[in-house]
Design a protein around this motif. Structure first.
Motif, short mmCIF file in Angstrom:
data_model
loop_
_atom_site.label_atom_id
_atom_site.label_comp_id
_atom_site.label_asym_id
_atom_site.label_seq_id
_atom_site.Cartn_x
_atom_site.Cartn_y
_atom_site.Cartn_z
N LYS A 36 20.55 53.30 -30.19
CA LYS A 36 19.10 53.49 -30.09
C LYS A 36 18.52 52.61 -28.98
CE LYS A 36 16.80 53.84 -33.92
NZ LYS A 36 16.07 53.56 -35.15
N VAL A 37 18.94 51.35 -28.90
CA VAL A 37 18.46 50.45 -27.86
C VAL A 37 18.89 50.97 -26.49
CG1 VAL A 37 18.76 48.14 -26.87
CG2 VAL A 37 18.34 48.41 -29.32
N ASN A 38 20.14 51.37 -26.33
CA ASN A 38 20.63 51.87 -25.04
C ASN A 38 19.89 53.13 -24.60
OD1 ASN A 38 22.46 49.81 -24.67
ND2 ASN A 38 24.17 50.94 -25.57
N VAL A 39 19.63 54.03 -25.55
CA VAL A 39 18.92 55.27 -25.22
C VAL A 39 17.48 54.96 -24.81
CG1 VAL A 39 17.97 57.39 -26.22
CG2 VAL A 39 20.36 56.78 -26.61
N THR A 40 16.86 54.02 -25.50
CA THR A 40 15.47 53.66 -25.20
C THR A 40 15.36 52.93 -23.87
OG1 THR A 40 15.02 53.47 -27.56
CG2 THR A 40 13.44 52.44 -26.07
N MET A 41 16.30 52.03 -23.60
CA MET A 41 16.23 51.23 -22.38
C MET A 41 16.75 51.98 -21.15
SD MET A 41 14.88 48.46 -23.41
CE MET A 41 15.14 47.32 -22.08
N ASN A 42 17.60 52.97 -21.34
CA ASN A 42 18.22 53.71 -20.22
C ASN A 42 18.10 55.22 -20.43
OD1 ASN A 42 19.36 51.28 -18.95
ND2 ASN A 42 20.67 51.24 -20.77
N PRO A 43 16.89 55.74 -20.44
CA PRO A 43 16.75 57.18 -20.71
C PRO A 43 17.43 58.07 -19.68
CG PRO A 43 14.65 56.23 -20.01
CD PRO A 43 15.61 55.09 -20.19
N GLU A 44 17.48 57.62 -18.43
CA GLU A 44 18.14 58.44 -17.40
C GLU A 44 19.64 58.52 -17.63
OE1 GLU A 44 18.63 61.07 -14.55
OE2 GLU A 44 16.70 60.39 -15.30
N SER A 80 15.39 59.18 -32.37
CA SER A 80 13.96 59.35 -32.58
C SER A 80 13.27 59.30 -31.23
CB SER A 80 13.43 58.26 -33.50
OG SER A 80 13.70 56.99 -32.97
N GLY A 81 12.57 60.36 -30.90
CA GLY A 81 11.94 60.45 -29.61
C GLY A 81 12.86 60.96 -28.51
N HIS A 82 14.14 61.08 -28.78
CA HIS A 82 15.11 61.54 -27.78
C HIS A 82 16.03 62.57 -28.44
CE1 HIS A 82 13.97 58.46 -24.90
NE2 HIS A 82 13.98 57.61 -25.90
N ARG A 83 15.47 63.67 -28.90
CA ARG A 83 16.28 64.67 -29.58
C ARG A 83 17.24 65.33 -28.62
NH1 ARG A 83 12.55 68.68 -32.32
NH2 ARG A 83 14.48 69.78 -31.97
N PRO A 84 18.53 65.47 -29.01
CA PRO A 84 19.51 66.07 -28.11
C PRO A 84 19.16 67.49 -27.68
CG PRO A 84 20.59 65.05 -29.97
CD PRO A 84 19.12 64.99 -30.23
N ASP A 85 18.49 68.26 -28.54
CA ASP A 85 18.19 69.64 -28.18
C ASP A 85 16.93 69.75 -27.33
OD1 ASP A 85 16.48 68.88 -30.18
OD2 ASP A 85 16.67 70.73 -31.33
#
Length: 87
Positions: A36-44, A80-85
Protein backbone atom coordinates in the motif's frame (compact mmCIF):
# COMPACT_ATOMS: atom_id res chain seq x y z
CA UNK A 1 15.56 -46.86 -28.25
CA UNK A 2 18.80 -47.07 -26.36
CA UNK A 3 18.86 -47.45 -22.60
CA UNK A 4 20.62 -44.09 -22.15
CA UNK A 5 17.89 -42.33 -24.15
CA UNK A 6 15.14 -43.98 -22.09
CA UNK A 7 16.81 -42.94 -18.84
CA UNK A 8 17.31 -39.40 -20.11
CA UNK A 9 13.66 -39.10 -21.16
CA UNK A 10 12.50 -40.49 -17.81
CA UNK A 11 14.68 -38.01 -15.90
CA UNK A 12 13.56 -35.04 -18.00
CA UNK A 13 9.92 -36.02 -17.49
CA UNK A 14 10.47 -36.31 -13.75
CA UNK A 15 12.21 -32.93 -13.52
CA UNK A 16 9.53 -31.24 -15.61
CA UNK A 17 6.77 -32.66 -13.40
CA UNK A 18 8.53 -31.65 -10.18
CA UNK A 19 9.25 -28.16 -11.50
CA UNK A 20 5.61 -27.63 -12.43
CA UNK A 21 4.45 -28.87 -9.03
CA UNK A 22 6.87 -26.60 -7.15
CA UNK A 23 5.75 -23.57 -9.11
CA UNK A 24 2.10 -24.40 -8.51
CA UNK A 25 2.51 -24.57 -4.73
CA UNK A 26 4.81 -21.59 -4.35
CA UNK A 27 3.62 -19.13 -1.71
CA UNK A 28 5.16 -15.95 -0.42
CA UNK A 29 4.51 -13.79 2.58
CA UNK A 30 2.96 -10.56 1.36
CA UNK A 31 3.21 -7.38 3.40
CA UNK A 32 0.01 -5.62 2.35
CA UNK A 33 0.91 -2.46 4.25
CA UNK A 34 4.26 -2.23 2.43
CA UNK A 35 2.50 -2.72 -0.91
CA UNK A 36 0.00 0.00 0.00
CA UNK A 37 2.82 2.43 0.87
CA UNK A 38 4.73 1.61 -2.34
CA UNK A 39 1.62 2.03 -4.50
CA UNK A 40 0.77 5.34 -2.83
CA UNK A 41 4.31 6.73 -2.99
CA UNK A 42 5.09 5.46 -6.52
CA UNK A 43 1.88 5.51 -8.56
CA UNK A 44 3.76 5.62 -11.87
CA UNK A 45 5.73 2.49 -10.97
CA UNK A 46 2.45 0.77 -10.04
CA UNK A 47 0.94 1.84 -13.38
CA UNK A 48 3.94 0.38 -15.24
CA UNK A 49 3.63 -2.89 -13.30
CA UNK A 50 -0.09 -3.01 -14.03
CA UNK A 51 0.54 -2.45 -17.76
CA UNK A 52 3.04 -5.32 -17.76
CA UNK A 53 0.63 -7.54 -15.80
CA UNK A 54 -2.26 -6.83 -18.18
CA UNK A 55 0.00 -7.67 -21.14
CA UNK A 56 0.74 -11.05 -19.47
CA UNK A 57 4.43 -10.23 -19.08
CA UNK A 58 6.06 -13.49 -18.03
CA UNK A 59 9.15 -11.69 -16.72
CA UNK A 60 7.34 -10.18 -13.71
CA UNK A 61 9.01 -11.23 -10.48
CA UNK A 62 6.85 -12.79 -7.79
CA UNK A 63 6.97 -9.64 -5.64
CA UNK A 64 5.82 -7.57 -8.63
CA UNK A 65 2.93 -9.94 -9.26
CA UNK A 66 1.98 -9.68 -5.57
CA UNK A 67 1.80 -5.90 -6.00
CA UNK A 68 -0.64 -5.96 -8.92
CA UNK A 69 -2.57 -9.18 -8.31
CA UNK A 70 -5.80 -8.59 -6.38
CA UNK A 71 -5.62 -9.78 -2.76
CA UNK A 72 -7.48 -12.92 -1.81
CA UNK A 73 -10.82 -12.81 -0.04
CA UNK A 74 -10.51 -11.70 3.55
CA UNK A 75 -7.27 -9.82 2.94
CA UNK A 76 -7.08 -6.11 3.54
CA UNK A 77 -7.53 -4.21 0.29
CA UNK A 78 -4.09 -2.92 -0.69
CA UNK A 79 -5.54 -1.04 -3.63
CA UNK A 80 -7.80 1.50 -1.97
CA UNK A 81 -7.85 4.32 -4.45
CA UNK A 82 -5.77 2.27 -6.91
CA UNK A 83 -8.11 -0.41 -8.21
CA UNK A 84 -6.39 -2.77 -10.67
CA UNK A 85 -9.34 -2.67 -13.08
CA UNK A 86 -9.31 1.16 -13.15
CA UNK A 87 -6.33 1.31 -15.51
Amino acid sequence: MKLKEKILIALLTLFAFNGARAQENERIDVDINLIKVNVTMNPEHYRQLMDRYLKADTTLRIDEVATVYPPSRGAENAFSGHRPDAF
